[in-house]
Design an enzyme around this catalytic site. Structure first.
Site, PDB file in Angstrom:
ATOM      1  N   ARG A   1       8.231  -9.976 -18.531  1.00  0.00           N
ATOM      2  CA  ARG A   1       9.773  -9.453 -18.509  1.00  0.00           C
ATOM      3  C   ARG A   1      10.371 -10.187 -19.172  1.00  0.00           C
ATOM      4  NH1 ARG A   1      12.530  -7.366 -14.216  1.00  0.00           N
ATOM      5  NH2 ARG A   1      14.333  -9.096 -14.510  1.00  0.00           N
TER       6      ARG A   1
ATOM      7  N   GLU B   1      16.191 -14.960 -20.110  1.00  0.00           N
ATOM      8  CA  GLU B   1      14.736 -15.721 -19.492  1.00  0.00           C
ATOM      9  C   GLU B   1      13.673 -14.971 -19.401  1.00  0.00           C
ATOM     10  OE1 GLU B   1      14.602 -16.075 -15.507  1.00  0.00           O
ATOM     11  OE2 GLU B   1      15.071 -13.695 -14.606  1.00  0.00           O
TER      12      GLU B   1
ATOM     13  N   ASN C   1      10.716 -13.919 -17.506  1.00  0.00           N
ATOM     14  CA  ASN C   1       9.770 -13.455 -15.787  1.00  0.00           C
ATOM     15  C   ASN C   1       8.369 -13.775 -16.044  1.00  0.00           C
ATOM     16  OD1 ASN C   1      12.091 -13.040 -14.217  1.00  0.00           O
ATOM     17  ND2 ASN C   1      12.180 -11.545 -16.061  1.00  0.00           N
TER      18      ASN C   1
ATOM     19  N   SER D   1       9.581  -7.084 -11.617  1.00  0.00           N
ATOM     20  CA  SER D   1       9.491  -6.237 -10.984  1.00  0.00           C
ATOM     21  C   SER D   1      10.283  -4.674 -11.843  1.00  0.00           C
ATOM     22  CB  SER D   1      10.466  -6.299  -9.872  1.00  0.00           C
ATOM     23  OG  SER D   1      11.623  -6.638  -9.245  1.00  0.00           O
TER      24      SER D   1
ATOM     25  N   LYS E   1      12.991 -22.507 -15.622  1.00  0.00           N
ATOM     26  CA  LYS E   1      13.590 -22.701 -16.278  1.00  0.00           C
ATOM     27  C   LYS E   1      14.013 -24.251 -16.942  1.00  0.00           C
ATOM     28  CE  LYS E   1      16.433 -19.206 -13.873  1.00  0.00           C
ATOM     29  NZ  LYS E   1      15.374 -18.315 -13.519  1.00  0.00           N
TER      30      LYS E   1
ATOM     31  N   LYS F   1      21.831 -23.367 -13.702  1.00  0.00           N
ATOM     32  CA  LYS F   1      20.772 -22.479 -13.370  1.00  0.00           C
ATOM     33  C   LYS F   1      19.414 -23.739 -12.531  1.00  0.00           C
ATOM     34  CE  LYS F   1      20.684 -18.879 -16.285  1.00  0.00           C
ATOM     35  NZ  LYS F   1      19.517 -17.973 -16.921  1.00  0.00           N
TER      36      LYS F   1
ATOM     37  N   GLU G   1      13.803 -18.114  -8.594  1.00  0.00           N
ATOM     38  CA  GLU G   1      13.827 -16.389  -9.441  1.00  0.00           C
ATOM     39  C   GLU G   1      14.438 -16.160  -8.090  1.00  0.00           C
ATOM     40  OE1 GLU G   1      12.361 -16.176 -12.786  1.00  0.00           O
ATOM     41  OE2 GLU G   1      11.771 -18.251 -12.704  1.00  0.00           O
ATOM     42  N   GLY G   2      14.538 -14.823  -8.947  1.00  0.00           N
ATOM     43  CA  GLY G   2      15.211 -13.437  -7.934  1.00  0.00           C
ATOM     44  C   GLY G   2      16.646 -13.261  -7.681  1.00  0.00           C
TER      45      GLY G   2
ATOM     46  N   ARG H   1      19.497  -2.761 -16.072  1.00  0.00           N
ATOM     47  CA  ARG H   1      19.766  -2.914 -15.463  1.00  0.00           C
ATOM     48  C   ARG H   1      21.600  -3.281 -15.849  1.00  0.00           C
ATOM     49  NH1 ARG H   1      16.305  -7.587 -12.769  1.00  0.00           N
ATOM     50  NH2 ARG H   1      17.309  -8.014 -15.380  1.00  0.00           N
TER      51      ARG H   1
HETATM   52  P1  ADP Z   1      16.661 -15.104 -12.345  1.00  0.00           P
HETATM   53  O1  ADP Z   1      15.195 -15.950 -12.089  1.00  0.00           O
HETATM   54  O2  ADP Z   1      17.137 -15.819 -10.316  1.00  0.00           O
HETATM   55  O3  ADP Z   1      16.702 -13.774 -12.675  1.00  0.00           O
HETATM   56  P2  ADP Z   1      19.144 -15.699 -14.126  1.00  0.00           P
HETATM   57  O4  ADP Z   1      18.416 -16.529 -14.848  1.00  0.00           O
HETATM   58  O5  ADP Z   1      17.627 -13.989 -14.528  1.00  0.00           O
HETATM   59  O6  ADP Z   1      17.872 -15.631 -12.826  1.00  0.00           O
HETATM   60  O7  ADP Z   1      19.696 -15.444 -13.592  1.00  0.00           O
HETATM   61  C1  ADP Z   1      20.304 -14.045 -13.757  1.00  0.00           C
HETATM   62  C2  ADP Z   1      21.767 -13.501 -13.678  1.00  0.00           C
HETATM   63  O8  ADP Z   1      22.695 -14.028 -13.223  1.00  0.00           O
HETATM   64  C3  ADP Z   1      20.878 -12.628 -14.707  1.00  0.00           C
HETATM   65  O9  ADP Z   1      20.459 -11.078 -14.452  1.00  0.00           O
HETATM   66  C4  ADP Z   1      21.972 -12.588 -15.573  1.00  0.00           C
HETATM   67  O10 ADP Z   1      22.975 -11.054 -14.889  1.00  0.00           O
HETATM   68  C5  ADP Z   1      22.936 -13.895 -14.916  1.00  0.00           C
HETATM   69  N1  ADP Z   1      23.022 -15.093 -15.780  1.00  0.00           N
HETATM   70  C6  ADP Z   1      22.079 -15.427 -15.447  1.00  0.00           C
HETATM   71  N2  ADP Z   1      21.965 -16.203 -17.527  1.00  0.00           N
HETATM   72  C7  ADP Z   1      23.241 -15.616 -17.968  1.00  0.00           C
HETATM   73  C8  ADP Z   1      23.951 -16.048 -18.936  1.00  0.00           C
HETATM   74  N3  ADP Z   1      23.950 -17.740 -19.804  1.00  0.00           N
HETATM   75  N4  ADP Z   1      24.991 -15.509 -19.185  1.00  0.00           N
HETATM   76  C9  ADP Z   1      25.294 -14.601 -18.579  1.00  0.00           C
HETATM   77  N5  ADP Z   1      25.492 -14.058 -17.432  1.00  0.00           N
HETATM   78  C10 ADP Z   1      23.383 -15.178 -17.367  1.00  0.00           C
HETATM   79 MG    MG Z   2      16.334 -12.684 -13.373  1.00  0.00          MG
END
Ligand code: ADP
Ligand code: MG
Length: 444
Positions: free
Chosen positions: A95, A114, A116, A121, A275, A334, A338-339, A420
């Site tokens: 996703r 990102e 996944n 899910s 990442k 970051k 994940e999660g 979401r």
């Molecule tokens: P995870 O693997 O924990 O889901 P993500 O990279 O998806 O990691 O980041 C988790 C959440 O953080 C995202 O769903 C988003 O809401 C926020 N986020 C992540 N990267 C960014 C970004 N570059 N700018 C703004 N919000 C972000």
């Molecule tokens: Mg995410």
């Protein structure tokens, strides 16, 4: 559209609704279509990375020195390659998540957060959320608007991929095994996909790592048996964070990876979703090396990238670390996790980076430009929470499915979407973390 409760996480007879927005959220049609149009490209890319040992080795070299979890996954990857893969059919369910970045002139741009590649899910529950929002709009007298909400059925799309992989595995008595967590609050999401498989007369079993450790074995040709049943496809909804593993679970994971069964994802594809890999993909020339001759696909993918920066030791890393310390609100820090709930923002980002800037530990993180969407008002409905209007931002996910047999890609498609939405004051966190809620795009 249900979830098990925190109080009774093992009960399926006392449940609550999954959190959702009262109203669908506006999504620019052009960006929505752009996200769908690039999904097959991302499927190709993930698949290519998973077959490129040299790239994974080079890219993760600095990370695995300091990040024990990634190192452990990488260790299994190398061990399995050394023995030689028994698996010949490959199934990817991913996703790709995006936010709509608001430029200074007010126009919005699609920016990838990102991809996944493991346990992505909500494809199940979101196959029903449009019905909820259609009803709400009708109750409000918005019949015309209700009729414009799109059909969306990722559950069917994901099951199609699993079924294809099961069929190519070629053993009609073999089962599909969902590998699940000890606590399964989101079980109904998984059941939607499972039911689609039963509808096709494919048997599904649900097992934990613990069960695999106790009941799993390989025969001489490395066919996987669990509890006496041959397993054609292992669909991981578990195994993506360190807390999922104790010593026994690591052994179970190794057993699964060594087997002939189709793993969704195999360990290489899980590593392709880190990442660190995402950050390396944004470097000029990397996509061209991974997908030679695919310049159009590359342009489509690159158009969605946000700024991503390596914190590896050296001048480049020193410079960006200093920039982020001086202006933390421009970035997200970051780790390889994940999660949700792991990223660092603002003052916290500054403090952590200040502390690790001269240590190799900083290489376990990457930096990313912070995406700043235009907020919109909505109501977030969550069990036991007061109803109030909030300023919200949304994240769009597109599900991708592909199946490869040997070198031949036999299926590659986008399989539906997920929207979401969360209140702006929460920087991080998904639906399972209790921050975001399920939504439906209303295209404008
Ligand atoms: P995870 O693997 O924990 O889901 P993500 O990279 O998806 O990691 O980041 C988790 C959440 O953080 C995202 O769903 C988003 O809401 C926020 N986020 C992540 N990267 C960014 C970004 N570059 N700018 C703004 N919000 C972000
Ligand atoms: Mg995410």
């Amino acid at each position: 559209v249900l979830m098990r409760t925190e109080e009774q996480p093992h009960a399926s007879d006392v449940v609550n609704y999954a959190p959702f927005t009262l109203l669908p959220s506006a999504v620019p049609r052009a960006l929505f279509e752009q996200a769908y149009a690039v999904q097959q490209d991302f499927n190709l890319l993930v698949d290519a990375i998973s077959q490129n040992k040299e790239f994974l080795e080079q890219t993760l070299a600095s990370t695995i020195k300091v990040d024990e979890f990634t190192a452990r996954l990488f260790g299994i990857y190398m061990q399995v390659l050394e023995e030689g893969l028994a698996q010949t059919v490959f199934l990817g369910i991913n996703r790709s998540d995006y936010m709509f970045d608001c430029g200074l002139d007010g126009t919005a741009a699609l920016r990838q957060i990102e991809i996944n590649t493991i346990a992505a899910s909500f494809g199940g529950l979101t196959s029903h959320t449009a019905n909820v929002h259609r009803l709400v709009l009708k109750v409000l007298g918005k019949t015309e608007e209700a009729s414009r909400l799109l059909l969306n059925n990722p559950a069917k799309g994901l099951a199609w991929g699993i079924a294809k992989a099961w069929e190519l595995y070629g053993s009609p008595r073999a089962v599909v095994m969902f590998l699940v967590e000890e606590i399964q609050r989101n079980i109904f999401d998984q059941r939607c996909v499972e039911n689609e498989l039963w509808n096709r007369n494919i048997r599904v079993i649900r097992k934990r790592f613990r069960d695999v450790f106790e009941q799993g074995s390989l025969d001489a040709s490395r066919r996987l048996y669990v509890d006496g049943q041959e397993v054609a496809v292992v669909y991981y909804r578990e195994g993506y964070v360190p807390q999922n593993y104790d010593q026994q679970n690591w052994e179970a994971r190794l057993l699964l990876e060594r087997s002939r069964a189709v793993k969704c994802p195999d360990i290489a594809t899980q590593l392709a979703g880190t990442k660190k890999v995402q950050q390396e993909l944004s470097r000029p020339g990397t996509l061209e090396k991974l997908l030679p001759g695919r310049s159009e696909a590359i342009a489509r993918m690159r158009a969605t990238f946000a700024g991503l920066y390596s914190l590896d030791e050296g001048e480049e890393g020193d410079r960006i670390a200093a920039t982020a310390i001086a202006d933390p609100d421009r970035f997200v820090l970051k780790p390889q996790r994940e999660g949700g709930g792991n990223n660092l923002y603002g003052e916290e980002l500054r403090q952590v980076l200040e502390k690790i800037k001269d240590s190799p530990d900083r290489t376990s993180y990457i930096l990313m430009d912070k995406i700043k969407p235009q907020p919109a008002l909505n109501y977030l409905l969550r069990a036991h929470s007061p109803l109030q209007v909030s300023e919200c931002i949304s994240e769009l996910g597109i599900f991708g499915v592909y199946v490869r047999q040997g070198q031949e890609l036999v299926l590659n498609r986008a399989a539906g979407h997920l929207l979401r939405t969360k209140a702006v004051e929460h920087a991080d966190g998904g639906v399972a973390a209790g921050v975001a809620v399920l939504d439906t795009p209303y295209l404008v």
